[in-house]
Design a protein around this motif. Structure first.
Motif, PDB file in Angstrom:
ATOM      1  N   VAL A  49      46.559  40.408  43.136  1.00  0.00           N
ATOM      2  CA  VAL A  49      45.211  39.838  43.045  1.00  0.00           C
ATOM      3  C   VAL A  49      44.386  40.659  42.045  1.00  0.00           C
ATOM      4  O   VAL A  49      43.701  40.098  41.180  1.00  0.00           O
ATOM      5  N   ARG A  50      44.487  41.985  42.121  1.00  0.00           N
ATOM      6  CA  ARG A  50      43.738  42.835  41.172  1.00  0.00           C
ATOM      7  C   ARG A  50      44.138  42.509  39.731  1.00  0.00           C
ATOM      8  O   ARG A  50      43.299  42.345  38.861  1.00  0.00           O
ATOM      9  N   LEU A 109      42.889  39.126  38.573  1.00  0.00           N
ATOM     10  CA  LEU A 109      41.461  39.089  38.211  1.00  0.00           C
ATOM     11  C   LEU A 109      41.251  39.570  36.775  1.00  0.00           C
ATOM     12  O   LEU A 109      40.363  39.096  36.077  1.00  0.00           O
ATOM     13  N   LEU A 134      38.206  41.466  48.087  1.00  0.00           N
ATOM     14  CA  LEU A 134      37.336  40.464  47.447  1.00  0.00           C
ATOM     15  C   LEU A 134      35.860  40.730  47.745  1.00  0.00           C
ATOM     16  O   LEU A 134      34.990  40.448  46.928  1.00  0.00           O
ATOM     17  N   LYS A 135      35.590  41.295  48.922  1.00  0.00           N
ATOM     18  CA  LYS A 135      34.200  41.580  49.293  1.00  0.00           C
ATOM     19  C   LYS A 135      33.591  42.637  48.380  1.00  0.00           C
ATOM     20  O   LYS A 135      32.383  42.673  48.158  1.00  0.00           O
ATOM     21  N   LEU A 155      34.094  42.921  45.167  1.00  0.00           N
ATOM     22  CA  LEU A 155      33.939  42.502  43.765  1.00  0.00           C
ATOM     23  C   LEU A 155      32.456  42.407  43.408  1.00  0.00           C
ATOM     24  O   LEU A 155      31.664  41.875  44.184  1.00  0.00           O
ATOM     25  N   TYR A 190      31.566  38.079  39.656  1.00  0.00           N
ATOM     26  CA  TYR A 190      32.403  37.124  40.401  1.00  0.00           C
ATOM     27  C   TYR A 190      31.597  36.442  41.505  1.00  0.00           C
ATOM     28  O   TYR A 190      30.717  37.056  42.114  1.00  0.00           O
ATOM     29  N   VAL A 225      32.599  34.732  45.106  1.00  0.00           N
ATOM     30  CA  VAL A 225      33.724  34.601  46.039  1.00  0.00           C
ATOM     31  C   VAL A 225      33.293  33.698  47.193  1.00  0.00           C
ATOM     32  O   VAL A 225      32.307  33.990  47.874  1.00  0.00           O
ATOM     33  N   VAL A 274      37.694  32.157  44.033  1.00  0.00           N
ATOM     34  CA  VAL A 274      37.009  33.221  43.285  1.00  0.00           C
ATOM     35  C   VAL A 274      36.708  32.685  41.884  1.00  0.00           C
ATOM     36  O   VAL A 274      37.625  32.234  41.186  1.00  0.00           O
TER      37      VAL A 274
END
Ligand SMILES: C[S@@+](CC[C@H](N)C(=O)[O-])C[C@H]1O[C@@H](n2cnc3c(N)ncnc32)[C@H](O)[C@@H]1O
Length: 188
Positions: A121-122, A125, A156-157, A159, A164, A166, A184
């Motif tokens: 995921v990182r 992004l 994700l929280k 970011l 972004y 989310v 996202v």
């Protein structure tokens, strides 16, 4: 596909937000349903990179794409999504699709895992273009456990809201650990 299904919603949102002719990544190929949707979205000018660690997934996906006449739009990659930066450059993808867990009908022990999913995921992004979007179907309970979903939601929280947006959805009235569709958006 039933309208209440998590993949239905992920496909609907992707189709409504992303235009044709770009580069799209299916980070978890499985039986190829998401790859097929992305190939259709890509159109003749676009391309799809699809990843899985199981040969069986590549074979099933290849058959599905051939059946639908879109095989040439996709590169099917037998490698973990945590290595996706080897195949796609920074800010090169219009959309990235994750559907975590195990191959339906396959060996439940071969599944995505918290650490490699977070790494993927990182990296995703970074690979996502500005203005692009990522969809994630998160599962929990049963053979999957809770760690992967918890850690991805934590990531994700954190970011930055300036870069972004989310959106975490829930099947609010459903029991027994329903899936969580997440979107996202990387701001332009
Ligand atoms: C729920 S399935 C995906 C469903 C699929 N997108 C479809 O449309 O049928 C999850 C898939 O992730 C794959 N997987 C597990 N670990 C992976 C990894 N590190 N990189 C890429 N794929 C992985 C599994 O082999 C499995 O096929």
């Amino acid at each position: 596909m039933r309208q209440s299904q998590v993949t239905y919603w992920c496909h609907e949102i992707l189709r409504s937000q992303v235009s044709a002719g770009g580069c799209y990544i299916d980070a978890t190929m499985g039986k190829g349903n998401d790859t097929l949707m992305l190939c259709r979205l890509a159109g003749e000018a676009g391309k799809v990179l699809a990843f899985d660690i199981q040969k069986e997934a590549l074979q099933m996906t290849e058959r599905l794409l051939l059946e639908h006449g879109v095989r040439e739009r996709a590169e099917l990659i037998l490698d973990g999504h945590e290595h996706m930066e080897r195949y796609a450059g920074k800010e090169s993808a219009d959309a990235i699709c994750f559907n975590f867990g195990y191959l339906p009908g396959g060996d439940h022990r071969i599944a995505t895992s918290a650490e490699s999913s977070m790494e993927a995921v990182r990296k995703g992004l970074e690979i996502l273009k500005r203005g692009g979007m990522m969809s994630l179907c998160l599962y929990s309970g049963g053979d999957t456990g809770f760690e992967e979903k918890r850690k991805i939601l934590e990531l994700l929280k954190e970011l930055p809201a300036r870069e972004y947006t989310v959106i975490v959805n829930s099947y609010y009235n459903r029991e027994n650990c329903p899936p969580t569709p997440v979107f996202v958006f990387k701001d332009p």
